[in-house]
Design an enzyme around this catalytic site. Structure first.
Site, short mmCIF file in Angstrom:
data_model
loop_
_atom_site.label_atom_id
_atom_site.label_comp_id
_atom_site.label_asym_id
_atom_site.label_seq_id
_atom_site.Cartn_x
_atom_site.Cartn_y
_atom_site.Cartn_z
CG ASN A 130 48.65 29.35 26.49
OD1 ASN A 130 49.66 30.23 26.85
ND2 ASN A 130 48.54 28.96 25.19
CB SER A 172 53.07 39.92 27.24
OG SER A 172 54.15 40.20 26.82
CE1 TYR A 179 50.64 39.32 22.59
CE2 TYR A 179 52.62 40.52 23.30
CZ TYR A 179 51.87 39.16 23.28
OH TYR A 179 52.45 38.20 24.03
CE LYS A 228 49.25 38.47 25.59
NZ LYS A 228 48.59 37.05 25.99
CB ILE A 232 58.60 32.22 25.54
CG1 ILE A 232 58.53 32.79 26.90
CG2 ILE A 232 58.60 30.56 25.94
CD1 ILE A 232 59.74 32.63 28.04
N1 LIG Z 1 56.27 33.24 22.84
C1 LIG Z 1 56.49 34.51 23.40
O1 LIG Z 1 57.59 35.07 23.51
C2 LIG Z 1 55.40 34.99 24.52
C3 LIG Z 1 55.84 36.12 25.52
C4 LIG Z 1 54.77 36.59 26.13
C5 LIG Z 1 53.54 36.16 26.21
N2 LIG Z 1 53.44 35.19 25.28
C6 LIG Z 1 51.84 34.67 25.25
O2 LIG Z 1 51.90 33.32 25.56
C7 LIG Z 1 50.48 32.78 24.80
C8 LIG Z 1 51.07 31.62 24.02
O3 LIG Z 1 51.94 32.02 22.84
P1 LIG Z 1 52.95 31.02 22.23
O4 LIG Z 1 54.09 31.98 22.15
O5 LIG Z 1 52.74 29.65 22.66
O6 LIG Z 1 52.13 31.28 20.73
P2 LIG Z 1 51.66 30.19 19.74
O7 LIG Z 1 51.26 31.20 18.51
O8 LIG Z 1 52.61 29.17 19.56
O9 LIG Z 1 50.49 29.58 20.23
C9 LIG Z 1 49.04 30.20 20.37
C10 LIG Z 1 47.98 29.14 20.17
O10 LIG Z 1 46.67 29.88 20.46
C11 LIG Z 1 45.86 29.46 19.43
N3 LIG Z 1 44.90 30.50 19.03
C12 LIG Z 1 45.03 31.68 18.53
N4 LIG Z 1 43.68 32.19 18.15
C13 LIG Z 1 42.81 31.47 18.83
C14 LIG Z 1 41.29 31.64 18.79
N5 LIG Z 1 40.80 32.47 18.37
N6 LIG Z 1 40.87 30.44 19.44
C15 LIG Z 1 41.37 29.53 19.99
N7 LIG Z 1 42.92 29.33 20.06
C16 LIG Z 1 43.62 30.22 19.39
C17 LIG Z 1 46.94 29.07 18.25
O11 LIG Z 1 46.10 28.25 17.13
C18 LIG Z 1 47.89 28.46 18.90
O12 LIG Z 1 47.94 27.00 18.95
C19 LIG Z 1 50.10 33.96 24.45
O13 LIG Z 1 48.84 34.65 24.97
C20 LIG Z 1 51.18 35.05 23.94
O14 LIG Z 1 50.69 36.20 23.92
C21 LIG Z 1 54.02 34.65 24.55
#
Ligand SMILES: NC(=O)c1ccc[n+]([C@@H]2O[C@H](COP(=O)([O-])OP(=O)(O)OC[C@H]3O[C@@H](n4cnc5c(N)ncnc54)[C@H](O)[C@@H]3O)[C@@H](O)[C@H]2O)c1
Length: 251
Positions: free
Chosen positions: A90, A142, A155, A159, A188
């Protein structure tokens, strides 16, 4: 529902918005969840929250941009918990900008965290799942990996690669009863999204209006989908890229 009794799950980026919701959902259904994140303090807080609710969780710090850290994480979990049934890839970062605005570091770190970590973690976990005769891997891609939004080339390309990686891994390891699927979320409400909204000078209400469903998504809604894909209920789902977007089209 108790779909994950006696199962061990690793969730990366489990201190973040979507990751912590996934970890809480899996734990609420009986899994022992490894809360892995580069931010150990935040990971510990998530693990403690799960334990307070009566769930089983263990925080392990790992910077998954490093191959060695990915291998050490899997070895540590296998030694301490004896099995790995579910891997949720994730963790992700969103380095914004078009090609001329991005730095070389933005490009490489996007690939290291969003894609290469899956290569390292899956290579470490697959032999354990093959020996066990079963396993479920859920990757967070994504919607932008399928339909790129402007100004996020690093990004979006990572993805898109996650989507292809998922389909390839699924085809190669389905004969071992290992199911590999990906979720493709739209907007999200998480810290990652809030950072982007602030940078763009927009509000959450602006984003809500762009979604035909009338609002952006919640981390718990993605977590419910991930839990389904990780569970035996999704027994014939393998190589799927499941969009969860509230019907939003990328424009
Ligand atoms: N939020 C959105 O709208 C959305 C949409 C599509 C996809 N996503 C994907 O969902 C996933 C989670 O995103 P989110 O929105 O919860 O983001 P977020 O920033 O809240 O959480 C991401 C987490 O990943 C951790 N992280 C970052 N780099 C890291 C590393 N090198 N090693 C270990 N951990 C690491 C961060 O510390 C953080 O806790 C991601 O892959 C993101 O691309 C999010």
């Amino acid at each position: 529902m108790h779909r994950f009794e006696n199962k061990v799950a690793i969730v990366t980026g489990a201190a973040g918005g979507i990751g912590s919701a996934i970890a809480m959902r899996l734990a609420s259904e009986g899994a022992t969840v490894v809360i892995s994140d580069v931010n150990l303090q935040a990971a510990q807080a998530v693990a403690e929250g799960i334990q307070e609710e009566g769930g089983k969780a263990l925080a392990i710090a790992a910077d998954i941009a490093q191959g060695d850290a990915c291998r050490a994480l899997v070895a540590d979990v296998a030694e301490r918990l004896g099995r790995i049934d579910i891997l949720v890839n994730n963790a992700g970062v969103n380095r914004r900008g078009n090609l001329l605005a991005l730095s070389e570091d933005d490009w490489h770190s996007s690939f290291a965290i969003n894609l290469d970590a899956m290569f390292h973690l899956c290579r470490a976990v697959l032999p354990i799942m093959i020996e066990a005769g079963a396993g479920a891997i859920v990757n967070t891609a994504s919607q932008w990996g399928l339909y790129p939004a402007p100004g996020h080339i690093a990004y979006n390309v990572t993805k898109a690669a996650v989507a292809s990686f998922t389909q390839n891994l699924a085809r190669d390891y389905a004969p071992h009863n290992i199911r590999v699927n990906a979720v493709c979320p739209g907007e999200i409400h998480t810290p990652m999204l809030e950072a982007g909204v602030r940078r763009a000078g927009k509000t959450i209400a602006d984003l809500d209006r762009m979604v035909p469903f009338g609002r952006i998504g919640k981390p718990e809604e993605v977590a419910a989908l991930v839990a389904f894909l990780a569970s035996d209920e999704a027994a014939f789902m393998c190589g799927s890229l499941v969009e969860i977007t509230g019907a939003q089209a990328v424009g």
